[in-house]
Write a protein that holds these residues in place. Sequence first.
Motif, PDB file in Angstrom:
ATOM      1  N   GLU A   1       0.830  -1.205   0.000  1.00 50.07           N
ATOM      2  CA  GLU A   1       0.000   0.000   0.000  1.00 50.07           C
ATOM      3  C   GLU A   1       0.864   1.256   0.000  1.00 50.07           C
ATOM      4  OE1 GLU A   1      -2.591  -0.327   3.338  1.00 50.07           O
ATOM      5  OE2 GLU A   1      -3.747  -1.971   2.462  1.00 50.07           O
ATOM      6  N   ARG A   2       1.955   1.244   0.768  1.00 48.76           N
ATOM      7  CA  ARG A   2       2.848   2.402   0.815  1.00 48.76           C
ATOM      8  C   ARG A   2       3.464   2.654  -0.559  1.00 48.76           C
ATOM      9  NH1 ARG A   2       6.594   0.645   4.092  1.00 48.76           N
ATOM     10  NH2 ARG A   2       8.196   0.437   2.526  1.00 48.76           N
ATOM     11  N   LEU A   3       3.904   1.591  -1.232  1.00 47.43           N
ATOM     12  CA  LEU A   3       4.482   1.750  -2.563  1.00 47.43           C
ATOM     13  C   LEU A   3       3.455   2.271  -3.560  1.00 47.43           C
ATOM     14  CD1 LEU A   3       6.713  -1.455  -2.793  1.00 47.43           C
ATOM     15  CD2 LEU A   3       7.476   0.915  -2.576  1.00 47.43           C
ATOM     16  N   GLU A   4       2.216   1.790  -3.439  1.00 49.19           N
ATOM     17  CA  GLU A   4       1.155   2.279  -4.323  1.00 49.19           C
ATOM     18  C   GLU A   4       0.890   3.769  -4.094  1.00 49.19           C
ATOM     19  OE1 GLU A   4      -2.132  -0.288  -3.554  1.00 49.19           O
ATOM     20  OE2 GLU A   4      -1.353  -1.901  -4.820  1.00 49.19           O
ATOM     21  N   ARG A   5       0.870   4.200  -2.825  1.00 40.05           N
ATOM     22  CA  ARG A   5       0.670   5.624  -2.527  1.00 40.05           C
ATOM     23  C   ARG A   5       1.816   6.464  -3.074  1.00 40.05           C
ATOM     24  NH1 ARG A   5      -0.886   3.763   2.675  1.00 40.05           N
ATOM     25  NH2 ARG A   5       1.173   4.339   3.450  1.00 40.05           N
ATOM     26  N   GLU A   6       3.054   5.958  -2.924  1.00 39.26           N
ATOM     27  CA  GLU A   6       4.203   6.700  -3.438  1.00 39.26           C
ATOM     28  C   GLU A   6       4.138   6.833  -4.964  1.00 39.26           C
ATOM     29  OE1 GLU A   6       7.604   4.637  -1.972  1.00 39.26           O
ATOM     30  OE2 GLU A   6       7.332   5.356   0.081  1.00 39.26           O
ATOM     31  N   MET A   7       3.723   5.771  -5.644  1.00 39.64           N
ATOM     32  CA  MET A   7       3.597   5.834  -7.106  1.00 39.64           C
ATOM     33  C   MET A   7       2.505   6.823  -7.511  1.00 39.64           C
ATOM     34  SD  MET A   7       5.937   3.984  -8.427  1.00 39.64           S
ATOM     35  CE  MET A   7       5.373   3.837 -10.102  1.00 39.64           C
ATOM     36  N   GLU A   8       1.406   6.854  -6.759  1.00 42.56           N
ATOM     37  CA  GLU A   8       0.332   7.795  -7.061  1.00 42.56           C
ATOM     38  C   GLU A   8       0.808   9.230  -6.859  1.00 42.56           C
ATOM     39  OE1 GLU A   8      -3.445   9.185  -8.147  1.00 42.56           O
ATOM     40  OE2 GLU A   8      -2.511   7.214  -8.374  1.00 42.56           O
ATOM     41  N   VAL A   9       1.536   9.500  -5.790  1.00 44.76           N
ATOM     42  CA  VAL A   9       2.068  10.844  -5.540  1.00 44.76           C
ATOM     43  C   VAL A   9       3.031  11.230  -6.661  1.00 44.76           C
ATOM     44  CG1 VAL A   9       3.590  12.167  -4.015  1.00 44.76           C
ATOM     45  CG2 VAL A   9       1.741  10.791  -3.052  1.00 44.76           C
TER      46      VAL A   9
ATOM     47  N   LEU B   1       3.753  18.990 -12.904  1.00 48.64           N
ATOM     48  CA  LEU B   1       4.911  19.599 -13.551  1.00 48.64           C
ATOM     49  C   LEU B   1       4.684  19.753 -15.056  1.00 48.64           C
ATOM     50  CD1 LEU B   1       7.821  17.810 -11.669  1.00 48.64           C
ATOM     51  CD2 LEU B   1       7.131  20.201 -11.485  1.00 48.64           C
ATOM     52  N   ARG B   2       4.046  18.760 -15.657  1.00 46.62           N
ATOM     53  CA  ARG B   2       3.753  18.830 -17.086  1.00 46.62           C
ATOM     54  C   ARG B   2       2.783  19.972 -17.377  1.00 46.62           C
ATOM     55  NH1 ARG B   2       0.732  14.419 -18.221  1.00 46.62           N
ATOM     56  NH2 ARG B   2       2.340  13.143 -17.281  1.00 46.62           N
ATOM     57  N   GLN B   3       1.773  20.143 -16.513  1.00 40.74           N
ATOM     58  CA  GLN B   3       0.815  21.235 -16.701  1.00 40.74           C
ATOM     59  C   GLN B   3       1.496  22.591 -16.541  1.00 40.74           C
ATOM     60  OE1 GLN B   3      -2.366  20.564 -13.948  1.00 40.74           O
ATOM     61  NE2 GLN B   3      -3.296  18.918 -15.167  1.00 40.74           N
ATOM     62  N   GLN B   4       2.394  22.703 -15.563  1.00 44.56           N
ATOM     63  CA  GLN B   4       3.117  23.961 -15.374  1.00 44.56           C
ATOM     64  C   GLN B   4       3.996  24.262 -16.581  1.00 44.56           C
ATOM     65  OE1 GLN B   4       5.209  23.498 -11.713  1.00 44.56           O
ATOM     66  NE2 GLN B   4       3.422  23.939 -10.439  1.00 44.56           N
ATOM     67  N   ALA B   5       4.634  23.256 -17.140  1.00 44.56           N
ATOM     68  CA  ALA B   5       5.467  23.449 -18.317  1.00 44.56           C
ATOM     69  C   ALA B   5       4.619  23.895 -19.514  1.00 44.56           C
ATOM     70  CB  ALA B   5       6.223  22.165 -18.649  1.00 44.56           C
ATOM     71  N   GLN B   6       3.436  23.318 -19.640  1.00 37.09           N
ATOM     72  CA  GLN B   6       2.562  23.720 -20.747  1.00 37.09           C
ATOM     73  C   GLN B   6       2.091  25.162 -20.569  1.00 37.09           C
ATOM     74  OE1 GLN B   6      -0.594  20.838 -20.760  1.00 37.09           O
ATOM     75  NE2 GLN B   6       0.598  19.316 -21.932  1.00 37.09           N
TER      76      GLN B   6
ATOM     77  N   ARG C   1       3.028  10.128  -9.738  1.00 35.68           N
ATOM     78  CA  ARG C   1       2.274  10.352 -10.965  1.00 35.68           C
ATOM     79  C   ARG C   1       1.605  11.723 -10.948  1.00 35.68           C
ATOM     80  NH1 ARG C   1      -2.648  10.408 -12.673  1.00 35.68           N
ATOM     81  NH2 ARG C   1      -3.527   9.803 -10.669  1.00 35.68           N
ATOM     82  N   VAL C   2       1.004  12.093  -9.814  1.00 32.53           N
ATOM     83  CA  VAL C   2       0.329  13.395  -9.704  1.00 32.53           C
ATOM     84  C   VAL C   2       1.351  14.523  -9.816  1.00 32.53           C
ATOM     85  CG1 VAL C   2      -0.950  14.887  -8.121  1.00 32.53           C
ATOM     86  CG2 VAL C   2      -1.624  12.502  -8.407  1.00 32.53           C
ATOM     87  N   ARG C   3       2.521  14.341  -9.183  1.00 35.82           N
ATOM     88  CA  ARG C   3       3.569  15.366  -9.251  1.00 35.82           C
ATOM     89  C   ARG C   3       4.028  15.569 -10.695  1.00 35.82           C
ATOM     90  NH1 ARG C   3       7.765  13.684  -5.529  1.00 35.82           N
ATOM     91  NH2 ARG C   3       6.472  14.662  -3.956  1.00 35.82           N
TER      92      ARG C   3
END
Length: 64
Positions: free
Chosen positions: A37-45, A53-58, A47-49
């Motif tokens: 569960e911890r690894l899944e939460r870290e992957m989700e964070v 960053l992609r939205q800010q670059a756009q 992905r959102v980050r």
Amino acid sequence: MVRVATYFAMTLGAFIFWQSMDKVHVWIALHQDEKKERLEREMEVKRVREELLRQQAQQKDSLA
């Protein structure tokens, strides 16, 4: 009488051993679930980050 006491002690020892092994198995399984569960939460964070960053670059590219 010694044989009966020895048999009883061995039976009790085996029972205690199996009970403790069952508890160890449950403990290991719970910790594996927590780690997953911890690894899944870290992957989700992560992905959102990356998405933010992609939205800010756009937005920077559209302003420039």
